[in-house]
Design a protein around this motif. Structure first.
Motif, PDB file in Angstrom:
ATOM      1  N   LYS A   1      42.274  31.043  38.004  1.00  0.00           N
ATOM      2  CA  LYS A   1      42.520  31.145  39.433  1.00  0.00           C
ATOM      3  C   LYS A   1      42.963  29.805  40.008  1.00  0.00           C
ATOM      4  CE  LYS A   1      39.238  34.911  40.232  1.00  0.00           C
ATOM      5  NZ  LYS A   1      38.039  35.354  40.989  1.00  0.00           N
TER       6      LYS A   1
ATOM      7  N   SER B   1      44.946  32.757  47.625  1.00  0.00           N
ATOM      8  CA  SER B   1      44.519  32.750  46.226  1.00  0.00           C
ATOM      9  C   SER B   1      45.721  32.944  45.311  1.00  0.00           C
ATOM     10  CB  SER B   1      43.493  33.852  45.968  1.00  0.00           C
ATOM     11  OG  SER B   1      42.323  33.629  46.714  1.00  0.00           O
TER      12      SER B   1
ATOM     13  N   VAL C   1      44.779  28.046  43.992  1.00  0.00           N
ATOM     14  CA  VAL C   1      44.967  28.247  45.425  1.00  0.00           C
ATOM     15  C   VAL C   1      46.252  27.585  45.879  1.00  0.00           C
ATOM     16  CG1 VAL C   1      42.507  28.448  45.969  1.00  0.00           C
ATOM     17  CG2 VAL C   1      43.600  26.201  45.999  1.00  0.00           C
TER      18      VAL C   1
ATOM     19  N   CYS D   1      39.004  24.959  43.879  1.00  0.00           N
ATOM     20  CA  CYS D   1      39.682  26.133  44.436  1.00  0.00           C
ATOM     21  C   CYS D   1      38.690  27.029  45.171  1.00  0.00           C
ATOM     22  CB  CYS D   1      40.373  26.912  43.316  1.00  0.00           C
ATOM     23  SG  CYS D   1      41.753  26.044  42.546  1.00  0.00           S
ATOM     24  N   GLU D   2      37.527  27.236  44.585  1.00  0.00           N
ATOM     25  CA  GLU D   2      36.509  28.061  45.235  1.00  0.00           C
ATOM     26  C   GLU D   2      36.034  27.431  46.531  1.00  0.00           C
ATOM     27  OE1 GLU D   2      33.532  28.496  42.260  1.00  0.00           O
ATOM     28  OE2 GLU D   2      34.743  29.796  40.974  1.00  0.00           O
TER      29      GLU D   2
ATOM     30  N   SER E   1      46.204  33.736  41.137  1.00  0.00           N
ATOM     31  CA  SER E   1      45.511  33.996  39.877  1.00  0.00           C
ATOM     32  C   SER E   1      46.485  34.559  38.855  1.00  0.00           C
ATOM     33  CB  SER E   1      44.349  34.962  40.085  1.00  0.00           C
ATOM     34  OG  SER E   1      44.805  36.222  40.517  1.00  0.00           O
TER      35      SER E   1
ATOM     36  N   ILE F   1      38.725  27.962  49.238  1.00  0.00           N
ATOM     37  CA  ILE F   1      38.725  29.331  49.767  1.00  0.00           C
ATOM     38  C   ILE F   1      37.550  29.520  50.719  1.00  0.00           C
ATOM     39  CG2 ILE F   1      38.420  31.755  49.140  1.00  0.00           C
ATOM     40  CD1 ILE F   1      39.992  31.165  46.583  1.00  0.00           C
TER      41      ILE F   1
END
Length: 318
Positions: A280, A269, A282, A242-243, A271, A246
């Protein structure tokens, strides 16, 4: 004990040409149930953290068939293939599928090919999917795209219930129709709703409806785009992906950046908090002119997970 109820071996009317396939009588409601639970006789966990699972309950009725190939996965993950007799959904078909994923089990739900929705004069083809993912379970819903033929009517509802540490990949995508046959957004109606609950609390809902209006048609509204995709990634085991998503899709573009007019990718995002823990996720959306362009983005995003899933469900397809 596995309860198997196979469908009849043949249809009452053979499909000579998919473009002309019709039926005289509406087929019955098709119900399917699959329960994947960890083995209790011994604790077997692979290098990806998947616990060895078995199918404790498997049941289906015509025109639906559920297949769980023994050697589809190279990990402890189980693969489930829902199959509809006739090669797709006929007018008025209604498929209802219920899945349970046990603690620390990994299940991949995929398809052998695109979900074809045949033309209909008045009846709507429907698919309803309900899933429950228990603690530390992993569910990956990775089907091929839905392909609605000209004059088709389709409605899809998917509801997933997650536990605190559950993990989910949900891919929902469609094409403009049989593009090789010159069909572009010529279906009568399309509707898709996806809902994700975390311990009975709604954390995500996405609803898409497409139909011609008096002021604008679907084809006019979609322009040159022929594929629409949405992918949700949620859960503690998917945090790094996910990070990365992003960082890749959400970063600010430099001044003068030239956008690709054939493909658009966006990320949002998602969360939620559970008993003090912040999980979190996406939501990634893709619009493209071709299926291969959309798949390139999907593959780039998910390929790091293929070892855990036991393979690539899209291998040699796009």
């Amino acid at each position: 004990m596995i309860d198997l109820k196979p469908a009849p071996p043949t249809l009452s009317r053979e499909c000579q040409d998919n473009r002309q396939y019709q039926h005289d009588e509406q087929r019955p409601l098709a119900n399917g149930f699959a329960n994947f639970q960890p083995r209790t006789d011994k604790e077997e966990v692979d290098c990806h953290g998947n616990r060895k699972a078995h199918v404790s309950h498997l049941q289906y009725s015509y025109p639906l068939k559920l297949m769980v190939p023994k050697y589809a996965s190279r990990s402890n993950a189980k693969w489930l293939y829902p199959i509809s007799y006739g090669g797709g959904l006929l007018a008025g078909d209604h498929i209802n599928l219920n899945i349970t994923v046990g603690t620390r089990c990994c299940v991949v739900i995929t398809t052998q090919g695109s979900t074809k929705v045949y033309k209909s004069d008045r009846l709507t083809s429907r698919q309803t999917f309900n899933a429950k993912v228990e603690s530390e379970g992993f569910l990956a819903i990775l089907p091929d795209p839905v392909v609605c033929f000209a004059n088709a009517r389709y409605q899809q509802t998917q509801v997933i219930h997650l536990s605190r540490n559950s993990n989910l990949i949900l891919l929902d995508w469609m094409t403009a129709g049989r593009m090789a046959n010159g069909e572009h957004w010529q279906f009568t109606g399309y509707s898709s709703q996806n809902s994700i609950y975390l311990e009975d609390s709604l954390v995500f809902r996405d609803s898409v409806t497409m139909a011609d209006k008096s002021t604008v048609t679907i084809k006019q509204a979609m322009g040159s785009f022929c594929v629409v995709a949405m992918c949700v990634l949620l859960g503690p085991q998917l945090q790094s992906i996910c990070e990365e998503a992003i960082a890749r899709y959400g970063k600010r573009k430099p001044y003068g950046y030239k956008y690709d007019s054939t493909k658009v990718v966006s990320v949002s995002s998602l969360s939620y908090g559970v008993k003090g823990d912040n999980i979190k996720g996406v939501v990634i959306r893709i619009s493209s002119q071709t299926t291969s362009e959309a798949f390139q983005e999907i593959d780039q995003l998910l390929s790091i997970l293929y070892p855990k899933l036991g393979g690539d469900p899209f291998e040699n397809k796009y």
